[in-house]
Structures are given as C-alpha cells and as structure tokens.
Design a protein around this motif. Structure first.
Motif, PDB file in Angstrom:
ATOM      1  N   GLY A 168      18.586  77.454 -20.426  1.00  0.00           N
ATOM      2  CA  GLY A 168      17.855  78.669 -20.820  1.00  0.00           C
ATOM      3  C   GLY A 168      18.460  79.260 -22.081  1.00  0.00           C
ATOM      4  O   GLY A 168      18.552  78.579 -23.108  1.00  0.00           O
ATOM      5  N   ASP A 169      18.952  80.485 -21.967  1.00  0.00           N
ATOM      6  CA  ASP A 169      19.525  81.129 -23.156  1.00  0.00           C
ATOM      7  C   ASP A 169      21.054  80.973 -23.221  1.00  0.00           C
ATOM      8  O   ASP A 169      21.737  81.723 -23.895  1.00  0.00           O
ATOM      9  CB  ASP A 169      19.125  82.611 -23.207  1.00  0.00           C
ATOM     10  N   ILE A 170      21.568  79.979 -22.497  1.00  0.00           N
ATOM     11  CA  ILE A 170      23.026  79.749 -22.540  1.00  0.00           C
ATOM     12  C   ILE A 170      23.325  78.395 -23.196  1.00  0.00           C
ATOM     13  O   ILE A 170      22.700  77.381 -22.879  1.00  0.00           O
ATOM     14  CB  ILE A 170      23.623  79.828 -21.123  1.00  0.00           C
ATOM     15  N   HIS A 171      24.265  78.421 -24.144  1.00  0.00           N
ATOM     16  CA  HIS A 171      24.691  77.186 -24.813  1.00  0.00           C
ATOM     17  C   HIS A 171      26.090  76.846 -24.317  1.00  0.00           C
ATOM     18  O   HIS A 171      27.015  77.627 -24.511  1.00  0.00           O
ATOM     19  CB  HIS A 171      24.738  77.384 -26.334  1.00  0.00           C
ATOM     20  N   ASP A 172      26.199  75.688 -23.678  1.00  0.00           N
ATOM     21  CA  ASP A 172      27.485  75.224 -23.159  1.00  0.00           C
ATOM     22  C   ASP A 172      28.018  74.236 -24.207  1.00  0.00           C
ATOM     23  O   ASP A 172      27.490  73.126 -24.338  1.00  0.00           O
ATOM     24  CB  ASP A 172      27.202  74.531 -21.817  1.00  0.00           C
TER      25      ASP A 172
ATOM     26  N   GLU B 221      29.529  67.913 -27.832  1.00  0.00           N
ATOM     27  CA  GLU B 221      28.436  67.927 -26.851  1.00  0.00           C
ATOM     28  C   GLU B 221      27.917  69.366 -26.716  1.00  0.00           C
ATOM     29  O   GLU B 221      28.694  70.325 -26.802  1.00  0.00           O
ATOM     30  CB  GLU B 221      28.969  67.446 -25.486  1.00  0.00           C
ATOM     31  N   ILE B 222      26.622  69.479 -26.507  1.00  0.00           N
ATOM     32  CA  ILE B 222      26.051  70.814 -26.220  1.00  0.00           C
ATOM     33  C   ILE B 222      25.073  70.648 -25.059  1.00  0.00           C
ATOM     34  O   ILE B 222      24.187  69.783 -25.097  1.00  0.00           O
ATOM     35  CB  ILE B 222      25.272  71.396 -27.423  1.00  0.00           C
ATOM     36  N   LYS B 223      25.267  71.471 -24.011  1.00  0.00           N
ATOM     37  CA  LYS B 223      24.277  71.488 -22.922  1.00  0.00           C
ATOM     38  C   LYS B 223      23.579  72.835 -23.003  1.00  0.00           C
ATOM     39  O   LYS B 223      24.223  73.844 -23.293  1.00  0.00           O
ATOM     40  CB  LYS B 223      24.979  71.358 -21.565  1.00  0.00           C
ATOM     41  N   ARG B 224      22.280  72.846 -22.747  1.00  0.00           N
ATOM     42  CA  ARG B 224      21.579  74.126 -22.846  1.00  0.00           C
ATOM     43  C   ARG B 224      20.901  74.476 -21.533  1.00  0.00           C
ATOM     44  O   ARG B 224      20.223  73.642 -20.935  1.00  0.00           O
ATOM     45  CB  ARG B 224      20.572  74.073 -24.001  1.00  0.00           C
TER      46      ARG B 224
ATOM     47  N   PHE C 149      26.024  77.889 -13.793  1.00  0.00           N
ATOM     48  CA  PHE C 149      27.092  76.918 -13.467  1.00  0.00           C
ATOM     49  C   PHE C 149      27.210  76.690 -11.968  1.00  0.00           C
ATOM     50  O   PHE C 149      28.241  76.233 -11.476  1.00  0.00           O
ATOM     51  CB  PHE C 149      28.423  77.404 -14.053  1.00  0.00           C
ATOM     52  N   GLU C 150      26.139  77.044 -11.259  1.00  0.00           N
ATOM     53  CA  GLU C 150      26.170  77.011  -9.798  1.00  0.00           C
ATOM     54  C   GLU C 150      26.627  75.657  -9.237  1.00  0.00           C
ATOM     55  O   GLU C 150      27.525  75.603  -8.387  1.00  0.00           O
ATOM     56  CB  GLU C 150      24.780  77.364  -9.272  1.00  0.00           C
TER      57      GLU C 150
ATOM     58  N   ARG D  58      35.907  74.245 -24.303  1.00  0.00           N
ATOM     59  CA  ARG D  58      34.526  74.494 -23.855  1.00  0.00           C
ATOM     60  C   ARG D  58      34.223  75.991 -23.887  1.00  0.00           C
ATOM     61  O   ARG D  58      35.023  76.792 -23.407  1.00  0.00           O
ATOM     62  CB  ARG D  58      34.375  73.961 -22.427  1.00  0.00           C
ATOM     63  N   PHE D  59      33.082  76.340 -24.455  1.00  0.00           N
ATOM     64  CA  PHE D  59      32.604  77.736 -24.425  1.00  0.00           C
ATOM     65  C   PHE D  59      31.196  77.745 -23.863  1.00  0.00           C
ATOM     66  O   PHE D  59      30.424  76.817 -24.129  1.00  0.00           O
ATOM     67  CB  PHE D  59      32.492  78.322 -25.837  1.00  0.00           C
ATOM     68  N   SER D  60      30.869  78.818 -23.144  1.00  0.00           N
ATOM     69  CA  SER D  60      29.473  79.015 -22.763  1.00  0.00           C
ATOM     70  C   SER D  60      29.022  80.302 -23.390  1.00  0.00           C
ATOM     71  O   SER D  60      29.597  81.357 -23.151  1.00  0.00           O
ATOM     72  CB  SER D  60      29.341  79.077 -21.253  1.00  0.00           C
ATOM     73  N   ILE D  61      28.003  80.181 -24.221  1.00  0.00           N
ATOM     74  CA  ILE D  61      27.607  81.337 -25.035  1.00  0.00           C
ATOM     75  C   ILE D  61      26.181  81.757 -24.699  1.00  0.00           C
ATOM     76  O   ILE D  61      25.259  80.941 -24.743  1.00  0.00           O
ATOM     77  CB  ILE D  61      27.712  80.979 -26.538  1.00  0.00           C
TER      78      ILE D  61
END
Ligand code: FAD
Length: 433
Positions: free
Chosen positions: A219-223, A214-217, A353-354, A269-272
């Motif tokens: 803005g400029d962050i890829h979860d 799974e990838i959540k996006r 991630f608020e 899980r990584f947030s990049i």
C-alpha cells in the motif's frame, strides 16, 4: 542523575553563571534598582542570547549531547522549549529599552542608530523574531517541513549578528571583561554550531553510503533494503538515522527513519510510510539507487537490552518500525522474559508486517503478538485491561510506545494511573517539531 536531567542541569548552570557575572558587573546594587527597566533590558538580552546558543548547540546532533539529554527526540523538545523562552526574552530586550527612554523608544526597533553595532542588534532581533514566528506557526500555516528547515538556517545569521552586537556595543559586556569573555565564547559556540550544521554536517558528520538492493511495497508503505557500499553503519537495536536518497525525481533532503534490521545484519532495512510531500515521492525509488545515511541516533532499546524485565511494545501505525527488530531480537535471544507486542492500526489490512510478526511470535511461548484494529467490527482502541492482562506485574514491566504523539501521551497517562512506573514507560517520538 538521569541523563535528561544532566543536560537540563548544565543549561541552568550556564544561565546562573550569566546572571552572576552580570550581577558582578555592577559596582553597586543601586545600579540595578535605580533603573530597573535598563536592568531587565540587559539581563533579558544576556539570558535570551544564552538560550539561543543552546538552541543552536542542541541542533548539532552531537553524540555527547545525545548522552547528556537522553536521546535526540528529547533534545529537539528541549531545543524547542529553550528557543521559545529565548524568543520571549529577546523580545523583552528592545521593549524594555524602549520603555526606559520613551522619547526615543521606537528607534530601538529600527536600524537608524549612528553606531553600527546597535543596528546589527536590531537586524539580529528581526531575523530571530521572523524565524521563530515561522516556527511557531509552521503547523497552523502548513508550511512544508523542508521549506521551514531552510528558513531555520537564517538563525545562523541572527546569531552572528548578535555576536557582533555583543562584542561591539558599549554595555556590561564591554565594561566587565569576565562577562564579555563569557558571552563572546558562548555566542561564538552558537555561531560555530550553526556553521557546522549548515556547511559541514552533510560532509563531515557521521555518514555512510548505501545502495538499494530490494524494495517491497505494501500500500503506502515502502519496505527498503540497502547494502553498504564501503563501510557498514555501526548501530544499536532500533536506533534511527537520517537518510538522503539519491534518486531521480526525489529531493536529496534528509529524513529520519528507524532501522528495522538487526545490528548484526549487513543489510539495512527501513519501512517508510507515505505521509507528506516528500515521502509520497518515494514510489520513484528503485533498486540500484544510492542513499547517504547519517547517524545512528536514539536510545529506545537501551533498557530492553540492559534488563531482563518483561516488555510491552505498543505501536501505532508506522510506529511498528523500531519494534520489528526488538521483537526479532527477543526471539533470537530466546527471551525468558515476556515480550508482548500490540500493533495498533485502524484496519487489519494496514498491519503490513503481520505475517513476519506472527512467525516471530510462534517461535517462542514468551512472545505474544496482537493486532488491535480501532475501526474493525468488534475492534476499538487498545485498553489498559488488555495490557495488564498480558503484563500483570506492573512494577516489573517496561512499556515502549511509538506512534502518534497524542496516542502515546494518552496511553502513558493511563498506564501510570494503572500502576506502571513513569520511568519504565519509554516513548519514541516520530514528530520532532
Ligand atoms: C526519530 C524518528 C524516526 C522515524 N522513523 C520513521 C520510520 O521508521 N518510518 C516512517 O515511515 N517514518 C518515520 N519517521 C517519520 C518520518 O521521518 C516523516 O514521516 C517524514 O520525514 C515525513 O516527511 P514528508 O515531507 O513526507 O511529510 P511532511 O508532511 O512534510 O512532514 C510530516 C512531519 O514529519 C516530520 N518531518 C518531516 N520532514 C522531516 C525531516 N526532514 N526531519 C525530521 N522530521 C521531519 C515533521 O514532524 C513533519 O511535521 C520518523 C521520524 C522520527 C523523528
């Protein structure tokens, strides 16, 4: 002894042993005093070589070194320091040799000698100098990290040439056997470390295969969420790994990322955040792509897991990554200690991630979450007063910082002034250069 101090102590011991063996190689003290420049030339070469051996050894990411030096980020700092000092010593070696015999001095900088061993030393010197200059200038010249990394591999060559130089030339190392053996063993270790990192680490080092599910996006962050293909990576809370994505249009180079999932979870899980030329291509990542994960590394959560002190987490931007899992774990543990998370961003919309963090905080009265926006109206930088109002017990609070280096250093200085203990302030540095 604190782990970082243990590692440094061993480096000092290796230098002291080298110095002592060199002293013992002299029959009379007058050998040193009669030709001081030659003496400086010899000792700088020996100590400089030992520091480069450490530099190579410290880049191997081996477990026992992490424990000795208190984490990979600390290791890279020491790696840089020993390389810088080693660089100065290595430069002094031919310089003092040249000054000691001015009539032929300049020849020591060129491979024009009849003895091959001496020429190899000259080649080694120039390779060292070139690579270290590139490294020192890398920030100013804006050399991309992956290109710099390729140049760094030539250190193996410099080390191997230095080894042959040490073994073949007529000097204290050949006339005094204990010194010769000591230098051969250590330079051999340096060469082996370089070979391990260049040719074997990717295959033989700690390595796990994963697949993106799974990838959540935002803005400029890829979860990015990944599942293990065979074996799950064993890791501790908020550790990090080196990841190489196998995806069309994305280079296979490895980059370090904090693990945002919990150790007991199967999904990694990584947030990049897109920060440079490599991460800007991660928009091409898709579900089904594979990833090779190397690690784990890092000690950020050690004190958090081991003590029941109050905690304050201060995250700058993507520095939130390690705290998401630590905050979640505090909630799962039903923490009785107070845990306060300050998520510092420029604007509210950047606090990716608020929702997740608010939800975690809502489940336990001891958990508090604040988003501090520096550029919103009525915002500003996080103040010490905000921190002490949530953590008045300065002696019984651990503070964890992750974000831009400058922000962490400024904040740490202010916290110490406000009465927090230096040893209770724990930093995770995302910049290894
Ligand atoms: C321990 C650690 C944990 C990290 N965790 C995260 C995370 O969870 N989320 C996140 O978004 N970012 C994280 N980072 C930062 C991330 O690794 C870099 O932003 C990314 O590698 C930048 O690559 P780039 O080529 O796009 O940018 P560039 O502009 O080429 O690099 C920017 C800076 O990132 C560092 N860097 C670049 N490539 C590498 C590399 N291969 N190995 C080591 N450092 C490199 C260098 O300091 C460089 O100056 C972490 C970094 C470290 C050291």
């Amino acid at each position: 002894m604190k782990s970082r101090k243990k590692g440094k102590f061993i480096i000092y011991v290796s230098l002291a042993v080298t110095f002592l063996l060199w002293l013992l190689s002299k029959n009379l003290p007058t050998e040193i005093t009669a030709q001081p420049l030659v003496a400086i030339c010899q000792i700088t070469a020996l100590l400089g070589t030992i520091l480069f051996v450490w530099s190579m050894l410290l880049s191997t990411r081996l477990d026992f070194l992490e424990n000795l030096f208190g984490g990979l980020d600390k290791i890279y700092k020491i790696h840089r320091k020993v390389s810088e000092i080693g660089f100065v010593l290595i430069i002094l070696h031919p310089l003092t040799l040249a000054l000691s015999s001015p009539e032929i001095g300049a020849t020591y900088f060129f491979p024009v000698h009849t003895k091959a061993g001496v020429n190899l030393g000259v080649y080694s010197f120039w390779v060292f100098v070139t690579i270290i200059l590139i490294t020192l200038l890398v920030r100013n010249l804006k050399i991309p990290y992956h290109i710099w990394k390729q140049t760094h591999k030539f250190l193996n060559l410099a080390m191997a040439l230095a080894l042959v130089h040490v073994v073949t030339i007529q000097s204290d190392t050949s006339s005094f056997e204990p010194l010769g053996i000591w230098m051969k063993v250590l330079t051999g270790l340096g060469v082996a470390s370089g070979l391990y990192m260049t040719f074997f680490y990717n295959k033989a080092g700690p390595r796990y295969e994963y697949e993106i599910v799974e990838i959540k996006r935002y803005g400029d962050i890829h979860d990015v969420f990944l599942k293990p293909i065979k074996h799950k990576l064993p890791y501790k809370l908020a550790q990090y790994v080196y990841v190489s994505f196998i995806s069309e249009g994305i280079s296979k180079e490895t980059h370090p990322y904090c693990i945002m999932s919990l150790p007991q979870e199967d999904i990694l899980r990584f947030s990049i955040k897109e920060l440079g030329d490599y991460t800007k291509k991660l928009g091409k990542l898709k579900v089904g792509d594979k990833a090779i994960v190397h690690g784990p590394y890092g000690h950020l959560s050690e004190k958090f897991v081991e003590t029941d002190k109050d905690s304050v987490f201060i995250a700058g931007g993507i520095g939130i990554a390690p705290f998401v899992s630590m905050f979640k774990q505090a909630s799962i543990n039903n923490s009785r200690a107070k845990v306060t998370l300050f998520y510092c961003t420029k604007y509210k919309k950047e606090a990716s991630f608020e929702d997740e963090l608010i939800q975690i905080a809502a489940a336990n009265d001891n958990l508090k979450y604040y988003n501090q926006c520096s550029r919103e109206i009525n915002g500003g930088h996080l103040s010490i007063e905000q921190i002490t109002s949530c953590a008045p017990n300065t002696q019984n609070t651990n503070i964890y910082l992750c974000g831009p280096t400058k922000m962490m250093e400024d904040m740490a200085t202010k916290l110490i002034k406000a009465g927090f203990n230096k040893q209770n302030i724990i930093l995770e540095n995302f910049e290894m250069l």
